[in-house]
Motif scaffolding. Structure first.
Motif, PDB file in Angstrom:
ATOM      1  N   HIS A  39       0.800  -1.217   0.000  1.00 42.39           N
ATOM      2  CA  HIS A  39       0.000   0.000   0.000  1.00 42.39           C
ATOM      3  C   HIS A  39       0.834   1.269   0.000  1.00 42.39           C
ATOM      4  O   HIS A  39       0.297   2.345   0.153  1.00 42.39           O
ATOM      5  N   VAL A  40       2.145   1.135  -0.152  1.00 40.62           N
ATOM      6  CA  VAL A  40       2.983   2.313  -0.248  1.00 40.62           C
ATOM      7  C   VAL A  40       2.848   2.847  -1.677  1.00 40.62           C
ATOM      8  O   VAL A  40       3.134   2.148  -2.638  1.00 40.62           O
ATOM      9  N   ASP A  41       2.387   4.081  -1.779  1.00 34.14           N
ATOM     10  CA  ASP A  41       2.161   4.659  -3.101  1.00 34.14           C
ATOM     11  C   ASP A  41       3.327   5.574  -3.463  1.00 34.14           C
ATOM     12  O   ASP A  41       3.437   6.691  -2.953  1.00 34.14           O
ATOM     13  N   ALA A  42       4.203   5.079  -4.332  1.00 29.88           N
ATOM     14  CA  ALA A  42       5.298   5.899  -4.843  1.00 29.88           C
ATOM     15  C   ALA A  42       4.789   6.629  -6.079  1.00 29.88           C
ATOM     16  O   ALA A  42       4.020   6.071  -6.858  1.00 29.88           O
ATOM     17  N   PRO A  43       5.195   7.864  -6.265  1.00 24.03           N
ATOM     18  CA  PRO A  43       4.776   8.585  -7.472  1.00 24.03           C
ATOM     19  C   PRO A  43       5.242   7.830  -8.719  1.00 24.03           C
ATOM     20  O   PRO A  43       6.393   7.417  -8.820  1.00 24.03           O
ATOM     21  N   VAL A  44       4.336   7.646  -9.639  1.00 23.37           N
ATOM     22  CA  VAL A  44       4.600   6.834 -10.825  1.00 23.37           C
ATOM     23  C   VAL A  44       5.720   7.430 -11.673  1.00 23.37           C
ATOM     24  O   VAL A  44       6.616   6.714 -12.118  1.00 23.37           O
ATOM     25  N   MET A  45       5.714   8.727 -11.866  1.00 26.61           N
ATOM     26  CA  MET A  45       6.719   9.367 -12.715  1.00 26.61           C
ATOM     27  C   MET A  45       8.111   9.216 -12.106  1.00 26.61           C
ATOM     28  O   MET A  45       9.052   8.858 -12.811  1.00 26.61           O
ATOM     29  N   GLU A  46       8.217   9.479 -10.815  1.00 30.59           N
ATOM     30  CA  GLU A  46       9.513   9.368 -10.156  1.00 30.59           C
ATOM     31  C   GLU A  46      10.005   7.920 -10.158  1.00 30.59           C
ATOM     32  O   GLU A  46      11.195   7.667 -10.338  1.00 30.59           O
ATOM     33  N   ALA A  47       9.093   6.979  -9.961  1.00 29.24           N
ATOM     34  CA  ALA A  47       9.477   5.562  -9.970  1.00 29.24           C
ATOM     35  C   ALA A  47       9.981   5.147 -11.345  1.00 29.24           C
ATOM     36  O   ALA A  47      10.995   4.441 -11.457  1.00 29.24           O
ATOM     37  N   SER A  48       9.324   5.589 -12.399  1.00 35.04           N
ATOM     38  CA  SER A  48       9.761   5.213 -13.751  1.00 35.04           C
ATOM     39  C   SER A  48      11.092   5.870 -14.100  1.00 35.04           C
ATOM     40  O   SER A  48      11.956   5.249 -14.726  1.00 35.04           O
ATOM     41  N   ILE A  49      11.280   7.127 -13.675  1.00 30.79           N
ATOM     42  CA  ILE A  49      12.557   7.806 -13.931  1.00 30.79           C
ATOM     43  C   ILE A  49      13.683   7.110 -13.176  1.00 30.79           C
ATOM     44  O   ILE A  49      14.772   6.916 -13.715  1.00 30.79           O
ATOM     45  N   THR A  50      13.405   6.712 -11.944  1.00 28.64           N
ATOM     46  CA  THR A  50      14.414   6.007 -11.152  1.00 28.64           C
ATOM     47  C   THR A  50      14.765   4.670 -11.778  1.00 28.64           C
ATOM     48  O   THR A  50      15.944   4.297 -11.853  1.00 28.64           O
ATOM     49  N   ASP A  51      13.761   3.941 -12.238  1.00 32.92           N
ATOM     50  CA  ASP A  51      14.015   2.656 -12.891  1.00 32.92           C
ATOM     51  C   ASP A  51      14.841   2.841 -14.161  1.00 32.92           C
ATOM     52  O   ASP A  51      15.765   2.074 -14.435  1.00 32.92           O
ATOM     53  N   GLU A  52      14.526   3.861 -14.939  1.00 32.07           N
ATOM     54  CA  GLU A  52      15.260   4.133 -16.179  1.00 32.07           C
ATOM     55  C   GLU A  52      16.709   4.507 -15.875  1.00 32.07           C
ATOM     56  O   GLU A  52      17.641   4.029 -16.530  1.00 32.07           O
ATOM     57  N   ALA A  53      16.901   5.360 -14.857  1.00 32.51           N
ATOM     58  CA  ALA A  53      18.268   5.755 -14.475  1.00 32.51           C
ATOM     59  C   ALA A  53      19.057   4.543 -13.977  1.00 32.51           C
ATOM     60  O   ALA A  53      20.234   4.377 -14.320  1.00 32.51           O
TER      61      ALA A  53
END
Length: 115
Positions: A39-53
């Protein structure tokens, strides 16, 4: 009989009380810090940018490691090629190559104003 008299009579009660307070504190810390990871909601945009980096960093590290592993092989191959070329060349051919190198060096020095 008072509480003070009981603790003075039975010294081990101090240890038991301390252990009880420590256990209660540990349980409270666990209860207060418990989280449900689903149930921890990480911001989707930040999570995708982090994964890409992270992916790009991993690829860069892998590429650098491959270049590092290949470097001794490249140097050895270059040395082998030079030795083979020199072994196949006669004295006139080596003199021509040397004169060509000296000519290019002089042209560079002249163009650079002697620097």
């Amino acid at each position: 009989m008072s509480l003070k008299e009981i603790f003075n009579e039975h010294k081990w009660l101090w240890g038991a009380a301390a252990l009880l307070v420590f256990a209660a504190g540990a349980l409270a810390a666990i209860w207060l810090n418990a989280r449900n990871a689903e149930h921890v909601d990480a911001p989707v945009m930040e999570a995708s940018i982090t994964d890409e980096a992270s992916r790009k960093i991993g690829e860069t590290i892998t590429e650098a490691q491959q270049r590092k592993n290949k470097l001794p092989e490249v140097v050895k191959n270059a040395k082998d090629n030079v030795m083979r070329d020199v072994a196949d060349a006669d004295d006139a051919c080596i003199a021509d190559r040397w004169n060509g190198l000296l000519g290019r060096y002089r042209e560079y020095r002249t163009a650079a104003g002697g620097l």
